[in-house]
Design a protein around this motif. Structure first.
Motif, PDB file in Angstrom:
ATOM      1  N   PRO A  31      -9.487   3.923   1.031  1.00  0.00           N
ATOM      2  CA  PRO A  31      -8.770   3.269  -0.071  1.00  0.00           C
ATOM      3  C   PRO A  31      -7.344   3.778  -0.193  1.00  0.00           C
ATOM      4  O   PRO A  31      -6.997   4.851   0.308  1.00  0.00           O
ATOM      5  CB  PRO A  31      -9.603   3.647  -1.303  1.00  0.00           C
ATOM      6  CG  PRO A  31     -10.272   4.928  -0.921  1.00  0.00           C
ATOM      7  CD  PRO A  31     -10.539   4.835   0.557  1.00  0.00           C
ATOM      8  N   ALA A  32      -6.526   2.987  -0.868  1.00  0.00           N
ATOM      9  CA  ALA A  32      -5.116   3.350  -1.051  1.00  0.00           C
ATOM     10  C   ALA A  32      -4.634   2.848  -2.403  1.00  0.00           C
ATOM     11  O   ALA A  32      -5.136   1.846  -2.926  1.00  0.00           O
ATOM     12  CB  ALA A  32      -4.267   2.744   0.061  1.00  0.00           C
ATOM     13  N   ALA A  33      -3.662   3.556  -2.967  1.00  0.00           N
ATOM     14  CA  ALA A  33      -2.962   3.038  -4.143  1.00  0.00           C
ATOM     15  C   ALA A  33      -2.117   1.846  -3.716  1.00  0.00           C
ATOM     16  O   ALA A  33      -1.597   1.804  -2.595  1.00  0.00           O
ATOM     17  CB  ALA A  33      -2.082   4.120  -4.750  1.00  0.00           C
ATOM     18  N   SER A  34      -1.988   0.885  -4.605  1.00  0.00           N
ATOM     19  CA  SER A  34      -1.231  -0.311  -4.221  1.00  0.00           C
ATOM     20  C   SER A  34      -0.582  -0.953  -5.437  1.00  0.00           C
ATOM     21  O   SER A  34      -0.989  -0.732  -6.581  1.00  0.00           O
ATOM     22  CB  SER A  34      -2.127  -1.329  -3.514  1.00  0.00           C
ATOM     23  OG  SER A  34      -3.073  -1.875  -4.420  1.00  0.00           O
ATOM     24  N   VAL A  35       0.425  -1.752  -5.147  1.00  0.00           N
ATOM     25  CA  VAL A  35       1.088  -2.604  -6.128  1.00  0.00           C
ATOM     26  C   VAL A  35       1.183  -3.981  -5.493  1.00  0.00           C
ATOM     27  O   VAL A  35       1.412  -4.103  -4.282  1.00  0.00           O
ATOM     28  CB  VAL A  35       2.499  -2.081  -6.471  1.00  0.00           C
ATOM     29  CG1 VAL A  35       3.209  -3.023  -7.432  1.00  0.00           C
ATOM     30  CG2 VAL A  35       2.425  -0.678  -7.060  1.00  0.00           C
TER      31      VAL A  35
ATOM     32  N   ARG B  22      15.814  -4.534   1.673  1.00  0.00           N
ATOM     33  CA  ARG B  22      15.350  -4.437   0.288  1.00  0.00           C
ATOM     34  C   ARG B  22      13.873  -4.077   0.221  1.00  0.00           C
ATOM     35  O   ARG B  22      13.421  -3.428  -0.727  1.00  0.00           O
ATOM     36  CB  ARG B  22      15.605  -5.748  -0.461  1.00  0.00           C
ATOM     37  CG  ARG B  22      17.082  -6.072  -0.637  1.00  0.00           C
ATOM     38  CD  ARG B  22      17.283  -7.265  -1.544  1.00  0.00           C
ATOM     39  NE  ARG B  22      16.642  -8.472  -1.039  1.00  0.00           N
ATOM     40  CZ  ARG B  22      17.161  -9.281  -0.129  1.00  0.00           C
ATOM     41  NH1 ARG B  22      18.346  -8.991   0.409  1.00  0.00           N
ATOM     42  NH2 ARG B  22      16.528 -10.363   0.258  1.00  0.00           N
ATOM     43  N   ALA B  23      13.114  -4.484   1.227  1.00  0.00           N
ATOM     44  CA  ALA B  23      11.693  -4.141   1.263  1.00  0.00           C
ATOM     45  C   ALA B  23      11.497  -2.641   1.443  1.00  0.00           C
ATOM     46  O   ALA B  23      10.631  -2.030   0.796  1.00  0.00           O
ATOM     47  CB  ALA B  23      10.995  -4.905   2.391  1.00  0.00           C
ATOM     48  N   ASP B  24      12.285  -2.021   2.315  1.00  0.00           N
ATOM     49  CA  ASP B  24      12.184  -0.572   2.516  1.00  0.00           C
ATOM     50  C   ASP B  24      12.602   0.183   1.256  1.00  0.00           C
ATOM     51  O   ASP B  24      11.974   1.182   0.881  1.00  0.00           O
ATOM     52  CB  ASP B  24      13.055  -0.139   3.695  1.00  0.00           C
ATOM     53  CG  ASP B  24      12.568  -0.704   5.019  1.00  0.00           C
ATOM     54  OD1 ASP B  24      11.337  -0.810   5.180  1.00  0.00           O
ATOM     55  OD2 ASP B  24      13.408  -1.046   5.866  1.00  0.00           O
ATOM     56  N   ASP B  25      13.648  -0.297   0.609  1.00  0.00           N
ATOM     57  CA  ASP B  25      14.105   0.347  -0.623  1.00  0.00           C
ATOM     58  C   ASP B  25      13.030   0.271  -1.706  1.00  0.00           C
ATOM     59  O   ASP B  25      12.777   1.248  -2.430  1.00  0.00           O
ATOM     60  CB  ASP B  25      15.392  -0.314  -1.099  1.00  0.00           C
ATOM     61  CG  ASP B  25      15.931   0.314  -2.369  1.00  0.00           C
ATOM     62  OD1 ASP B  25      16.308   1.493  -2.326  1.00  0.00           O
ATOM     63  OD2 ASP B  25      15.959  -0.379  -3.404  1.00  0.00           O
ATOM     64  N   LEU B  26      12.372  -0.881  -1.819  1.00  0.00           N
ATOM     65  CA  LEU B  26      11.300  -1.032  -2.797  1.00  0.00           C
ATOM     66  C   LEU B  26      10.164  -0.058  -2.517  1.00  0.00           C
ATOM     67  O   LEU B  26       9.660   0.612  -3.429  1.00  0.00           O
ATOM     68  CB  LEU B  26      10.770  -2.469  -2.787  1.00  0.00           C
ATOM     69  CG  LEU B  26       9.534  -2.724  -3.648  1.00  0.00           C
ATOM     70  CD1 LEU B  26       9.867  -2.542  -5.124  1.00  0.00           C
ATOM     71  CD2 LEU B  26       8.970  -4.117  -3.385  1.00  0.00           C
ATOM     72  N   TYR B  27       9.773   0.030  -1.251  1.00  0.00           N
ATOM     73  CA  TYR B  27       8.669   0.931  -0.897  1.00  0.00           C
ATOM     74  C   TYR B  27       9.020   2.378  -1.259  1.00  0.00           C
ATOM     75  O   TYR B  27       8.181   3.108  -1.823  1.00  0.00           O
ATOM     76  CB  TYR B  27       8.356   0.820   0.593  1.00  0.00           C
ATOM     77  CG  TYR B  27       7.230   1.721   1.019  1.00  0.00           C
ATOM     78  CD1 TYR B  27       5.903   1.345   0.818  1.00  0.00           C
ATOM     79  CD2 TYR B  27       7.495   2.954   1.608  1.00  0.00           C
ATOM     80  CE1 TYR B  27       4.858   2.185   1.194  1.00  0.00           C
ATOM     81  CE2 TYR B  27       6.460   3.798   1.978  1.00  0.00           C
ATOM     82  CZ  TYR B  27       5.146   3.410   1.768  1.00  0.00           C
ATOM     83  OH  TYR B  27       4.111   4.247   2.130  1.00  0.00           O
ATOM     84  N   GLU B  28      10.215   2.796  -0.959  1.00  0.00           N
ATOM     85  CA  GLU B  28      10.621   4.173  -1.265  1.00  0.00           C
ATOM     86  C   GLU B  28      10.617   4.425  -2.762  1.00  0.00           C
ATOM     87  O   GLU B  28      10.161   5.482  -3.233  1.00  0.00           O
ATOM     88  CB  GLU B  28      12.008   4.443  -0.681  1.00  0.00           C
ATOM     89  CG  GLU B  28      12.023   4.495   0.848  1.00  0.00           C
ATOM     90  CD  GLU B  28      13.434   4.599   1.399  1.00  0.00           C
ATOM     91  OE1 GLU B  28      14.378   4.726   0.581  1.00  0.00           O
ATOM     92  OE2 GLU B  28      13.591   4.568   2.633  1.00  0.00           O
TER      93      GLU B  28
ATOM     94  N   ARG C  50       0.853  -1.183   0.000  1.00  0.00           N
ATOM     95  CA  ARG C  50       0.000   0.000   0.000  1.00  0.00           C
ATOM     96  C   ARG C  50       0.893   1.238   0.000  1.00  0.00           C
ATOM     97  O   ARG C  50       1.741   1.400   0.885  1.00  0.00           O
ATOM     98  CB  ARG C  50      -0.911  -0.015   1.228  1.00  0.00           C
ATOM     99  CG  ARG C  50      -1.909  -1.169   1.219  1.00  0.00           C
ATOM    100  CD  ARG C  50      -2.626  -1.298   2.557  1.00  0.00           C
ATOM    101  NE  ARG C  50      -3.492  -0.176   2.828  1.00  0.00           N
ATOM    102  CZ  ARG C  50      -4.807  -0.149   2.578  1.00  0.00           C
ATOM    103  NH1 ARG C  50      -5.382  -1.195   2.015  1.00  0.00           N
ATOM    104  NH2 ARG C  50      -5.532   0.906   2.885  1.00  0.00           N
ATOM    105  N   LEU C  51       0.684   2.106  -0.982  1.00  0.00           N
ATOM    106  CA  LEU C  51       1.607   3.217  -1.212  1.00  0.00           C
ATOM    107  C   LEU C  51       1.118   4.539  -0.637  1.00  0.00           C
ATOM    108  O   LEU C  51       1.878   5.507  -0.582  1.00  0.00           O
ATOM    109  CB  LEU C  51       1.856   3.375  -2.715  1.00  0.00           C
ATOM    110  CG  LEU C  51       2.485   2.148  -3.378  1.00  0.00           C
ATOM    111  CD1 LEU C  51       2.564   2.329  -4.875  1.00  0.00           C
ATOM    112  CD2 LEU C  51       3.862   1.876  -2.793  1.00  0.00           C
TER     113      LEU C  51
END
Length: 306
Positions: free
Chosen positions: A88-92, A126-132, A48-49
């Motif tokens: 609601p939220a934007a998501s990938v 790597r998860a934090d980097d992806l989210y950013e 969720r972005l």
């Protein structure tokens, strides 16, 4: 929401779909909207972005719930969970195939069964980097490309994957109705549990593995024991049939979907959805596996079983 198979070929054995969705413009109809998220037999990775992170509720009376991180891996479930959908939220995200937990994260799908796990627990920084990176990118196509590159970088050789057990998983996905019909011909006592047991025993024999080895290996790949997995897939096919049949003939639908009879269908439906089939249809779900409910709607509320 844009949802389709991965663009990168190496991901396709492990990823069924990748989605990118923008935040919905319309406000929810209910300030405390919830949904029963129904089991599908698949793991999901969702990020969720914007907006609040995922929040789940223990049961219909839970007013607080439990919050999770913005990036979560949802293990395979054999029951529904109650999700907050008020904001609601934007998501990938991605729908994962059997074996993807091993290929992407190096863990058995059985370890994730029924759980919602912070992506950081599986991927670290790597998860934090992806989210950013995803948050800083507004273009849906670039978000999808970034996400797929992350998944591709996560891929690792899967050692110890038993091809016979993988074939058994695929067989249940492709041809469960035929297996159910064969089991009925073998059954001497008319009992739905006998039906399920016969199907799984036939798959175990065909694999050439001991029953214990077959069950353990199956859970490593699919996340559930084969009998529960088959029941969830049968429920998934039933939801697809209901979406295509506005006024179903319940007795015939039960037989066509692989249930022993109509009462068997209703019992299984309540177990997986928390409501009866008729209540499900009356709710008018826009998506088959996302049943809208409200905190005060007694007929469509229930306790989460996993």
């Amino acid at each position: 929401m844009s949802s389709r198979a991965p663009l990168l070929p190496p991901l396709r054995p492990w990823i069924e779909q990748v989605w990118v969705s923008a935040r919905a413009d319309a406000a929810p109809a209910h300030a405390h909207a919830r949904e029963h998220s129904l089991p599908s037999g698949s793991m999901h990775l969702a990020i969720r972005l914007d907006g609040p992170p995922l929040r789940l509720y223990a049961d219909a009376d839970d007013r607080v719930g439990r919050g999770y991180s913005a990036a979560v891996v949802a293990g395979v479930r054999a029951s529904y969970c109650i999700k907050d959908t008020s904001l609601p939220a934007a998501s990938v995200g991605a729908v994962l195939r059997p074996g993807a937990a091993l290929a992407l994260f190096g863990v058995s799908a059985a370890e994730l069964e029924g759980r919602h796990v912070d992506l950081r627990e599986l991927c670290g920084a790597r998860a934090d980097d992806l989210y950013e990176r995803l948050s800083a990118c507004a273009d849906p196509r670039r978000r999808r490309a970034l996400f797929e590159r992350f998944l591709h970088a996560q891929l690792r050789p899967v050692r110890g994957l038993d091809p016979q057990i993988a074939q058994a998983v695929s067989s249940l996905q492709r041809s469960a109705p035929a297996l159910q019909a064969a089991a009925r011909l073998e059954a001497i006592v008319a009992d739905e549990d006998d039906d399920d047991d016969l199907r799984i025993a036939a798959l175990a024999r065909a694999s050439g593995r001991s029953h214990r080895h077959f069950i353990a290996g199956f859970r490593d790949l699919a996340g559930l024991a084969p009998k529960r997995y088959a029941r969830v897939l049968r429920f998934k096919r039933l939801l697809a049939a209901l979406a295509a049949t506005p006024r179903p003939q319940w007795a015939q639908l039960a037989v066509d979907a692989g249930y022993f009879d109509q009462s068997h269908l209703i019992r299984e439906f309540r177990r997986f959805a928390g409501v009866s089939p008729r209540e499900y249809l009356a709710a008018g779900a826009a998506s088959a596996h996302h049943l809208p409910v409200g905190i005060a709607r007694g007929d469509l509320s229930g306790k989460r079983r996993g």
